[in-house]
Every structure is written in C-alpha cells, then in structure tokens.
Scaffold this motif. Structure first.
Motif, PDB file in Angstrom:
ATOM      1  N   GLN A 180     -19.676  -8.333   3.545  1.00 60.28           N
ATOM      2  CA  GLN A 180     -18.752  -7.494   4.300  1.00 60.28           C
ATOM      3  C   GLN A 180     -17.847  -6.722   3.344  1.00 60.28           C
ATOM      4  O   GLN A 180     -17.566  -7.156   2.224  1.00 60.28           O
ATOM      5  CB  GLN A 180     -17.888  -8.359   5.215  1.00 60.28           C
ATOM      6  CG  GLN A 180     -18.677  -9.254   6.164  1.00 60.28           C
ATOM      7  CD  GLN A 180     -19.245  -8.476   7.332  1.00 60.28           C
ATOM      8  OE1 GLN A 180     -18.879  -7.335   7.550  1.00 60.28           O
ATOM      9  NE2 GLN A 180     -20.136  -9.087   8.078  1.00 60.28           N
ATOM     10  N   ASN A 181     -17.387  -5.565   3.783  1.00 56.09           N
ATOM     11  CA  ASN A 181     -16.460  -4.761   2.987  1.00 56.09           C
ATOM     12  C   ASN A 181     -15.161  -4.638   3.776  1.00 56.09           C
ATOM     13  O   ASN A 181     -14.871  -3.604   4.382  1.00 56.09           O
ATOM     14  CB  ASN A 181     -17.064  -3.386   2.706  1.00 56.09           C
ATOM     15  CG  ASN A 181     -16.201  -2.576   1.762  1.00 56.09           C
ATOM     16  OD1 ASN A 181     -15.448  -3.124   0.974  1.00 56.09           O
ATOM     17  ND2 ASN A 181     -16.304  -1.253   1.865  1.00 56.09           N
ATOM     18  N   PRO A 182     -14.338  -5.714   3.778  1.00 58.18           N
ATOM     19  CA  PRO A 182     -13.157  -5.741   4.637  1.00 58.18           C
ATOM     20  C   PRO A 182     -12.080  -4.757   4.188  1.00 58.18           C
ATOM     21  O   PRO A 182     -11.992  -4.396   3.016  1.00 58.18           O
ATOM     22  CB  PRO A 182     -12.660  -7.189   4.500  1.00 58.18           C
ATOM     23  CG  PRO A 182     -13.163  -7.628   3.164  1.00 58.18           C
ATOM     24  CD  PRO A 182     -14.484  -6.955   2.989  1.00 58.18           C
ATOM     25  N   LYS A 183     -11.276  -4.371   5.151  1.00 54.52           N
ATOM     26  CA  LYS A 183     -10.169  -3.454   4.861  1.00 54.52           C
ATOM     27  C   LYS A 183      -8.951  -4.264   4.440  1.00 54.52           C
ATOM     28  O   LYS A 183      -8.408  -5.042   5.230  1.00 54.52           O
ATOM     29  CB  LYS A 183      -9.855  -2.614   6.103  1.00 54.52           C
ATOM     30  CG  LYS A 183      -8.702  -1.636   5.893  1.00 54.52           C
ATOM     31  CD  LYS A 183      -8.381  -0.881   7.179  1.00 54.52           C
ATOM     32  CE  LYS A 183      -7.194   0.066   6.976  1.00 54.52           C
ATOM     33  NZ  LYS A 183      -6.853   0.776   8.221  1.00 54.52           N
ATOM     34  N   TRP A 184      -8.543  -4.076   3.180  1.00 60.04           N
ATOM     35  CA  TRP A 184      -7.370  -4.791   2.683  1.00 60.04           C
ATOM     36  C   TRP A 184      -6.104  -4.226   3.332  1.00 60.04           C
ATOM     37  O   TRP A 184      -5.956  -3.012   3.495  1.00 60.04           O
ATOM     38  CB  TRP A 184      -7.271  -4.636   1.165  1.00 60.04           C
ATOM     39  CG  TRP A 184      -6.150  -5.427   0.557  1.00 60.04           C
ATOM     40  CD1 TRP A 184      -6.184  -6.720   0.144  1.00 60.04           C
ATOM     41  CD2 TRP A 184      -4.820  -4.956   0.277  1.00 60.04           C
ATOM     42  NE1 TRP A 184      -4.969  -7.100  -0.369  1.00 60.04           N
ATOM     43  CE2 TRP A 184      -4.109  -6.025  -0.301  1.00 60.04           C
ATOM     44  CE3 TRP A 184      -4.169  -3.734   0.456  1.00 60.04           C
ATOM     45  CZ2 TRP A 184      -2.780  -5.919  -0.697  1.00 60.04           C
ATOM     46  CZ3 TRP A 184      -2.841  -3.625   0.074  1.00 60.04           C
ATOM     47  CH2 TRP A 184      -2.163  -4.706  -0.497  1.00 60.04           C
ATOM     48  N   LEU A 185      -5.207  -5.124   3.724  1.00 59.77           N
ATOM     49  CA  LEU A 185      -3.956  -4.728   4.357  1.00 59.77           C
ATOM     50  C   LEU A 185      -2.775  -5.230   3.537  1.00 59.77           C
ATOM     51  O   LEU A 185      -2.871  -6.268   2.867  1.00 59.77           O
ATOM     52  CB  LEU A 185      -3.866  -5.296   5.779  1.00 59.77           C
ATOM     53  CG  LEU A 185      -4.935  -4.848   6.769  1.00 59.77           C
ATOM     54  CD1 LEU A 185      -4.790  -5.616   8.077  1.00 59.77           C
ATOM     55  CD2 LEU A 185      -4.840  -3.349   7.022  1.00 59.77           C
ATOM     56  N   ASP A 186      -1.700  -4.533   3.591  1.00 60.57           N
ATOM     57  CA  ASP A 186      -0.470  -4.985   2.950  1.00 60.57           C
ATOM     58  C   ASP A 186       0.206  -5.969   3.903  1.00 60.57           C
ATOM     59  O   ASP A 186       0.882  -5.564   4.856  1.00 60.57           O
ATOM     60  CB  ASP A 186       0.444  -3.793   2.659  1.00 60.57           C
ATOM     61  CG  ASP A 186       1.747  -4.219   1.994  1.00 60.57           C
ATOM     62  OD1 ASP A 186       1.874  -5.411   1.637  1.00 60.57           O
ATOM     63  OD2 ASP A 186       2.636  -3.363   1.819  1.00 60.57           O
ATOM     64  N   LEU A 187      -0.001  -7.251   3.645  1.00 62.00           N
ATOM     65  CA  LEU A 187       0.541  -8.285   4.528  1.00 62.00           C
ATOM     66  C   LEU A 187       1.767  -8.960   3.920  1.00 62.00           C
ATOM     67  O   LEU A 187       2.104 -10.094   4.276  1.00 62.00           O
ATOM     68  CB  LEU A 187      -0.538  -9.329   4.832  1.00 62.00           C
ATOM     69  CG  LEU A 187      -1.763  -8.809   5.587  1.00 62.00           C
ATOM     70  CD1 LEU A 187      -2.741  -9.939   5.873  1.00 62.00           C
ATOM     71  CD2 LEU A 187      -1.359  -8.124   6.895  1.00 62.00           C
ATOM     72  N   ALA A 188       2.427  -8.264   3.008  1.00 61.18           N
ATOM     73  CA  ALA A 188       3.678  -8.788   2.455  1.00 61.18           C
ATOM     74  C   ALA A 188       4.703  -8.935   3.578  1.00 61.18           C
ATOM     75  O   ALA A 188       4.772  -8.105   4.486  1.00 61.18           O
ATOM     76  CB  ALA A 188       4.212  -7.848   1.375  1.00 61.18           C
ATOM     77  N   LYS A 189       5.480  -9.987   3.521  1.00 58.87           N
ATOM     78  CA  LYS A 189       6.453 -10.294   4.573  1.00 58.87           C
ATOM     79  C   LYS A 189       7.465  -9.157   4.711  1.00 58.87           C
ATOM     80  O   LYS A 189       8.070  -8.734   3.722  1.00 58.87           O
ATOM     81  CB  LYS A 189       7.173 -11.599   4.208  1.00 58.87           C
ATOM     82  CG  LYS A 189       7.852 -12.297   5.364  1.00 58.87           C
ATOM     83  CD  LYS A 189       8.400 -13.640   4.898  1.00 58.87           C
ATOM     84  CE  LYS A 189       9.048 -14.396   6.051  1.00 58.87           C
ATOM     85  NZ  LYS A 189       8.051 -14.942   6.982  1.00 58.87           N
ATOM     86  N   LYS A 190       7.632  -8.673   5.925  1.00 60.54           N
ATOM     87  CA  LYS A 190       8.506  -7.519   6.151  1.00 60.54           C
ATOM     88  C   LYS A 190       9.680  -7.825   7.081  1.00 60.54           C
ATOM     89  O   LYS A 190      10.428  -6.929   7.472  1.00 60.54           O
ATOM     90  CB  LYS A 190       7.689  -6.358   6.721  1.00 60.54           C
ATOM     91  CG  LYS A 190       6.619  -5.844   5.769  1.00 60.54           C
ATOM     92  CD  LYS A 190       5.802  -4.741   6.391  1.00 60.54           C
ATOM     93  CE  LYS A 190       4.786  -4.175   5.406  1.00 60.54           C
ATOM     94  NZ  LYS A 190       3.802  -5.171   4.960  1.00 60.54           N
ATOM     95  N   GLY A 191       9.826  -9.103   7.448  1.00 56.40           N
ATOM     96  CA  GLY A 191      10.924  -9.465   8.341  1.00 56.40           C
ATOM     97  C   GLY A 191      12.196  -9.788   7.589  1.00 56.40           C
ATOM     98  O   GLY A 191      12.486  -9.212   6.542  1.00 56.40           O
ATOM     99  N   GLU A 192      12.952 -10.734   8.113  1.00 51.18           N
ATOM    100  CA  GLU A 192      14.197 -11.175   7.482  1.00 51.18           C
ATOM    101  C   GLU A 192      13.927 -12.391   6.608  1.00 51.18           C
ATOM    102  O   GLU A 192      12.986 -13.145   6.842  1.00 51.18           O
ATOM    103  CB  GLU A 192      15.236 -11.523   8.559  1.00 51.18           C
ATOM    104  CG  GLU A 192      15.581 -10.373   9.483  1.00 51.18           C
ATOM    105  CD  GLU A 192      16.254  -9.231   8.737  1.00 51.18           C
ATOM    106  OE1 GLU A 192      16.958  -9.512   7.743  1.00 51.18           O
ATOM    107  OE2 GLU A 192      16.076  -8.062   9.145  1.00 51.18           O
ATOM    108  N   ALA A 193      14.758 -12.570   5.603  1.00 53.56           N
ATOM    109  CA  ALA A 193      14.568 -13.670   4.648  1.00 53.56           C
ATOM    110  C   ALA A 193      14.643 -15.039   5.317  1.00 53.56           C
ATOM    111  O   ALA A 193      14.073 -16.010   4.824  1.00 53.56           O
ATOM    112  CB  ALA A 193      15.603 -13.572   3.529  1.00 53.56           C
ATOM    113  N   ASN A 194      15.351 -15.133   6.443  1.00 57.39           N
ATOM    114  CA  ASN A 194      15.490 -16.431   7.116  1.00 57.39           C
ATOM    115  C   ASN A 194      14.467 -16.632   8.233  1.00 57.39           C
ATOM    116  O   ASN A 194      14.567 -17.573   9.019  1.00 57.39           O
ATOM    117  CB  ASN A 194      16.905 -16.593   7.668  1.00 57.39           C
ATOM    118  CG  ASN A 194      17.254 -15.493   8.675  1.00 57.39           C
ATOM    119  OD1 ASN A 194      16.504 -14.530   8.840  1.00 57.39           O
ATOM    120  ND2 ASN A 194      18.388 -15.642   9.339  1.00 57.39           N
TER     121      ASN A 194
END
Length: 378
Positions: A180-194
C-alpha cells in the motif's frame, strides 16, 4: 546462463508481475527486480488453498501443510531450481526443504518470518507432552538451520537468535513493508497541553502480547495526565482484557469497530485525535516474531508506544527513528510514561514518522534481490 529460483511459501501469489492482483507484499517487488535486472527464472511452490486464514488449524491450512511437505522433493525436481528460497509458512517447511535440497545439492536460503519451533518451546508448559514434541522439533530445526547458505531475518533481534543457533550461517536483515502507498498525515498534537493522552491499540491481542507492562505504564501515566485508552477491533477477548485493565488503572476506555480499509486508517486516527499507537511483545519471543503493528500506525503519521524487547523493528522505529517511545522492562516504564505525558514529545515523534516510511520502503526489496542474485551467481 539463466538461473532458476524456487520460491516456497504457502500463500505465494502466482499473479506474477501483475501489481493490481498481487498480494504477496515484499516478494512482488523482489521478484520483479530479480527477473528484470538479473534474468532469473522464478518458479513457485505454494499450497492448493492460498486464501489466507488466521486459524492455522483450519482444514485448508492443514491440507496445505501436508501437501507442501509431501511435495517438496517433487517441486525441487520439477522446477530444476538452482536455488531454493523457502519462507517459514506453513510451519516447519524449512526443515523439509533443507533436507531435500541437501540431498539434491541445491543452494538453500531461508526467509524467517515466524520461528514456529522456538515459539512452540517458549509458549507451552515445560514438562508437558506438547512441549516435549516442540523441543524435539526444535532440535531438528537447529540442525538443519546450520545447513542453510543464507537466512533472511525480519529484524536484528531475529538475526541475533539465528546467530546463537547457527553461528556460521550468513544472515541478512530485511524488514517487511506493505504494498500500500498510504497518505502520510501530520498527526502532531494540536490541542491544549493539558488534554488527555489518547492511546490506541489496533488489531489482534495474541499470546505474544502480554498486557502486564502496559498496565504498569498506564498506572504511571495516569499519575501525570488523564488517559483515554482506545481499542479498535472485533476481538471480545481483547476488549474485555483492555476494559478490565483500564478499570484497574483508572483510565477511560473506549472501543471502535474494525477499520476494514487500510488506507482509511490515517483519517480514522486524525478524526479521533489519537496521540500514540500501542505495540506490545513479550520478552520470551524476542527474535521469534517481529511485531509489525507499528507500520499501520507510523505509515499514516501516528507515533508509537512500544513495550517490548530491543532489536525489533518496533524498537528501531522508536530508538533510532525517534518516531515513538519504548521501554524494554519495568524499570524503564516510568521514564516512558513521563515522556508520553509531555505535549512536545508527541509532536516530535509524529514528525519523525516520515523517517520510518523511508526505511520501510520498497527499496528494501531491491537490496534483497541483489543479495539473492549473489547466491544465484549472477
């Protein structure tokens, strides 16, 4: 002079170089390169039933087992192969082919995927009859392992085990990957630190995956942050095991249905805001199997939490690529939990998943093909 090569695997795909129909992952690319670049003729020895089944005791799997073992000498003679390349499925097939290849004076290469005799010895009760049978088979396997010209291993842990059992045999590490040639996504946490730390376990929970260290990890992590542990799959056993574990660890537990479309995993991860995918492996199975669950996470940008021994591909993803957090023993778990609680750690691990895609790429097939061609004298 054209060389002949016999590829032995229960589920070998005879679709040849038809990429749309071929399902035999790494071998598709390896075969393509062998044929086009080295003019090597490929013959296939597989089972009569090639639709994969999880249950090794299913009637078609049992038929394949006996059929392939019985047909081994005839397949070698029919193919007129110069080199026999046998994969470790069905179980113990490497012993049969090593025996006949020796008698018929063919070069022998073993592609070790799951080391069944060692697995049997280490997972059955010592002193039981079944353990005795596995120990006998293990000794036979160890004898024939030394007769191979080359052993292809999935990771460094497996290579280390082979070297312990057969010190003089040449080895080559070849990690597996998906077609498979999956689509890489930017899954870095984007919410609040807590925000809570969201962990996902996707797929099977078998005998190789003890939850003891995971339980210790969760207990340490909930001291630092609120935790949501999620299970994606259809196993009632896994669901109950994780549910009870979360209740004991004071972590929230959620379940999701099995995601059938592999390429849909990335969007599934993104929509639910998972921070890490969990990979487990028992210490006694170091080098015996190589957990591949990490690739279903990192290929789409989701970093991993790996609790298991060193030397595996999952350990490589965390330790050398920086695409996750690992702990080999309970002593390291506190440090792992501390890292997992930090907002910045998840972001850096998510970015590093790009490196794992490059490492576990089809380029591995080219390197394997070159190595195999050497043994064919090309």
């Amino acid at each position: 002079m054209t060389k002949r090569f016999l590829y032995v695997y229960e589920f070998a795909d005879k679709a040849g170089l038809n990429e749309e129909k071929n399902t035999d992952n790494l071998w598709f690319h390896t075969q393509k390169y062998l044929q086009k670049e080295f003019d090597i003729q490929i013959k296939i020895a597989n089972g009569l039933f090639v639709n994969k089944r999880k249950n090794s005791l299913a009637p078609d799997r049992l038929f394949n087992f006996f059929y392939m073992h019985i047909c081994a000498p005839f397949e070698i003679l029919r193919s007129k192969a110069d080199v026999v390349f046998v994969r470790s499925t069905p179980p113990l097939i490497q012993i049969t082919y090593a025996f006949w290849a020796m008698l018929l004076r063919r070069k022998k290469i073993f592609w070790l995927m799951d080391y069944h005799p060692v697995f049997g010895v280490r997972t059955t009760k010592r002193g039981s009859f079944i353990n005795f049978i596995w120990r006998v088979l293990d000794k036979i396997d160890k004898f024939f392992l030394k007769k191979f010209d080359l052993v292809v291993c999935l990771d460094e842990a497996m290579q280390e085990l082979v070297k312990e059992r057969a010190p003089n045999v040449e080895t080559f590490v070849c990690p597996t990957f998906s077609l498979q040639n999956p689509k890489w996504l930017d899954l870095a946490k984007k919410g609040e630190a807590n925000d809570p730390v969201r962990l996902l376990y996707n797929g099977n929970l078998g005998r190789a995956h003890s939850t003891e260290n995971l339980k210790i990890f969760l207990k340490e992590l909930v001291k630092l942050k609120s935790v949501e542990f999620c299970y994606c799959g259809e196993s009632k056993y896994a669901k109950e095991t994780f549910k009870n574990m979360c209740r004991e660890c004071n972590a929230e537990f959620k379940t999701f249905g099995f995601v059938k479309d592999y390429n849909a995993l990335g969007e599934f991860y993104r929509q639910n805001g998972f921070d890490y995918g969990v990979v487990l492996l028992n210490d006694e199975l170091k080098g015996v199997v190589s957990p591949s669950k990490f690739s279903g996470y990192t290929s789409f940008g989701l970093p991993v939490i790996y609790l298991g021994p060193s030397g595996t591909n999952a350990h490589f993803v965390c330790q050398k690529s920086g695409a996750g957090i690992c702990a080999e023993n309970p002593e390291q778990i506190m440090d792992a939990a501390q890292k997992a609680s930090l907002f910045k750690t998840q972001k850096s691990c998510a970015e590093a998943t790009k490196q794992t895609i490059r490492y576990f790429s089809p380029n591995v097939a080219q390197k394997l093909a070159v190595k195999l061609a050497e043994f064919c004298g090309k």
